[in-house]
Design an enzyme around this catalytic site. Structure first.
Site, PDB file in Angstrom:
ATOM      1  N   GLU A   1      50.101   7.534  78.170  1.00 20.73           N
ATOM      2  CA  GLU A   1      49.931   6.667  77.010  1.00 20.73           C
ATOM      3  C   GLU A   1      49.351   7.411  75.801  1.00 20.73           C
ATOM      4  OE1 GLU A   1      50.397   3.281  76.782  1.00 20.73           O
ATOM      5  OE2 GLU A   1      50.560   2.572  78.846  1.00 20.73           O
TER       6      GLU A   1
ATOM      7  N   SER B   1      50.970  -3.179  73.977  1.00 18.31           N
ATOM      8  CA  SER B   1      49.707  -2.744  73.376  1.00 18.31           C
ATOM      9  C   SER B   1      48.928  -3.967  72.893  1.00 18.31           C
ATOM     10  CB  SER B   1      49.981  -1.754  72.242  1.00 18.31           C
ATOM     11  OG  SER B   1      48.790  -1.129  71.817  1.00 18.31           O
TER      12      SER B   1
ATOM     13  N   HIS C   1      52.608   5.978  74.809  1.00 16.66           N
ATOM     14  CA  HIS C   1      52.370   4.584  74.436  1.00 16.66           C
ATOM     15  C   HIS C   1      53.542   4.085  73.576  1.00 16.66           C
ATOM     16  CE1 HIS C   1      49.565   1.278  73.926  1.00 16.66           C
ATOM     17  NE2 HIS C   1      49.612   1.334  72.607  1.00 16.66           N
TER      18      HIS C   1
END
Length: 555
Positions: A366, A243, A465
């Site tokens: 995600e 990320s 995610h």
């Protein structure tokens, strides 16, 4: 690409913007809280161990064969006259410095994805300080002449929040499994790390817009100069992150200052195609100065203000800009023409570190994480789903939906929304990174698509995610609340962690435990689809990729 829905969209659906931000913040904090209170209890047989650094001796512990050092300074305090400046070395110390507790995280205010923000009910992290340039090391041995690969982790949280001290980033299992040295770091974030003052304050503030990235470069210099004392090889260093951490890796690839300090790079769900242009960065800095009542002729006054006042002003600016993409319009690295000569992957991949092998990928759904505390999104009807999809992709929403329905027969409205939102924010941009990087024709690129679905919460999160993290770190038990910790998760970690270790060691993720993984190119588009039974597929989501690339104008 916004990480959160804009305020108009939220208001139109009867959702309070601040409540939504609070829910999202809490969900993500629950996955990786970064507090000094999160120091693990040592095993009963843990024993003290002393290592040498260029600045003095440090005392850590040996726990089940792994030597662990926490809170080791790699830079001086960034407070006062060092605020908004490039990092400098810490002062040397005499005696033996304790390194058994995590060091401070950088001060953190609400930044669009995470808090703390007391007025929103989100707790302040413990042990925050501008004296935050610290790192943690896990190693199988000290100064034994071995040349172990070094895996330096860059934490997530955008460019605004987070810490290398979260329990999910514990490097012991990875070090033990792969005979590698694991390093995690803290560095400056948000306004303290990314306020571009060069146009307002002059040459003295040239580094201010990329101070947080220069901290990362400085930590790599510490590795270069010290890691042999910890059994590591300064010429076999992999930077990896997820990320925001992946975005930092992508940004690092475009920085001349990082050249020669790392030899492998891994971007997990971090689509940093573009950063902040100088004009926009100057605009944001001006907004901060206005909130603080500081004239641009007195920019140095910023170094004298209490940090709490700066963070409050930063929070106010971000709330004024909540509809903006914080990665390209907010407090994030600036394309300043010096420390960041160009965008990392636009209009093409930066050639600065072109020869470095890249491992890159994303997860299938995600965005289920970002909406994990918004139950209604998991039970969408057709009409609500269409409204949400239109908000993401605009007037082409009907055509895009047709593509996704055909590619995913039997998908529910929520399934379609999550796939479209995930491809828009992460998957399609990450694939474009792989494509543009491969087009340089130098360092090899390997692309993955993480499709394994977690069983927690009844399986509703699918492949969210951050899903790669516990598998890459071999921490599926530590992260049991996220992986389920079962036999399937353990079996997959055995494969994924070994692939990441192989990549750190050789620049190639191939291991006997996975099918042969070819390098990526724009012709075959070979992609490792990671699941219980992983497989290599050529362009596995072709129709979705093409449709979303058009939406995003990613030629």
């Amino acid at each position: 690409m916004r990480n959160l829905p804009n305020s108009d969209w939220l208001a139109g659906r009867g959702i309070d913007r601040r409540a939504f931000i609070k829910q999202t913040s809490l969900a993500l904090l629950a996955l990786g809280p970064a507090s000094a209170a999160l120091n693990w209890a040592w095993a009963a047989d843990a024993s003290p161990v002393v290592a040498e650094t260029a600045f003095g001796k440090i005392r850590g512990v040996e726990d089940r064969g792994i030597k662990i050092f926490k809170g080791v300074p790699y830079g001086a305090s960034t407070a006062g006259a060092n605020r908004f400046m490039a990092p400098v070395n810490p002062a040397a110390w005499t005696g033996v410095r304790d390194a058994t507790q995590y060091g401070p995280s950088t001060p953190q205010g609400f930044g669009g994805v995470l808090s703390p923000a007391p007025e929103l009910g989100v707790p302040k992290l413990k042990n925050e300080s501008e004296d935050c340039l610290v790192l943690n090391v896990w190693t199988p041995a000290l100064k034994d002449g071995r040349k172990r690969p070094v895996m330096l982790w860059l934490h997530g949280g955008g460019f605004v929040t987070g810490s290398g001290s979260a329990p999910d980033y514990d490097g012991a299992n990875l070090a033990r499994r792969g005979d590698v040295v694991v390093v995690t770091i803290n560095h400056r974030l948000n306004a303290l790390g990314f306020t571009y003052l060069a146009e307002l304050g002059g040459a003295d503030f040239a580094a201010s817009g990329n101070a947080g990235m220069l901290d990362i470069v400085h930590s790599l210099r510490w590795v270069r100069d010290n890691i042999e004392q910890f059994g590591g090889d300064p010429n076999t260093v992999m930077v990896f992150g997820q990320s925001g951490g992946g975005r930092k890796v992508g940004s690092l690839l475009a920085m001349p200052a990082g050249k020669g300090l790392f030899q492998r790079a891994c971007i997990e769900s971090g689509p940093t195609i573009r950063l902040v242009e100088k004009d926009q960065a100057t605009k944001v800095a001006s907004m901060l100065l206005k909130k603080l009542g500081v004239n641009k002729a007195n920019v140095r006054d910023l170094q004298k203000l209490p940090v709490e006042k700066i963070m409050a002003a930063y929070l106010a600016v971000v709330m004024d800009m909540v509809d903006a993409d914080q990665m390209t319009e907010g407090f994030a690295p600036a394309v300043d023409g010096k420390f960041m000569p160009q965008h990392p992957f636009d209009p093409s991949a930066s050639s600065v570190n072109a020869d470095i092998p890249l491992l890159v990928g994303s997860t299938r759904t995600e965005m289920t994480l970002q909406y994990s505390n918004v139950p209604a999104v998991f039970k969408l009807n057709e009409a609500d789903m269409r409204l949400r999809v239109k908000d993401i992709v605009g007037p082409t929403s009907d055509a895009v939906l047709d593509v996704y329905r055909k590619a995913n027969p039997g998908a529910t409205p929520s399934d379609l929304f999550f796939l479209i939102a995930s491809d828009h924010n992460y998957v399609a941009p990450v694939i474009k990174i792989a494509e543009r990087r491969a087009a340089l024709g130098k360092g090899p690129v390997h692309l993955y698509y993480f499709a394994w679905e977690t069983p927690v919460e009844g399986g509703r999160l699918r492949s969210p995610h951050t899903m790669e993290i516990p598998f890459a770190f071999d921490n599926v038990k530590i992260s049991e609340r996220f992986t389920g910790g079962g036999a399937k998760a353990m079996a997959l970690a055995d494969k994924v962690s070994d692939a990441w270790i192989a990549f750190a060691r050789t620049g190639d993720p191939n291991t006997p435990k996975l099918p042969h993984w070819p390098a990526y190119n724009a012709t075959e588009r070979a992609t490792m689809v990671i699941n219980d039974a992983s497989k290599v597929a050529n362009d596995p989501i072709r129709e979705q990729r093409v449709a979303m690339s058009r939406v995003l104008n990613l030629a």
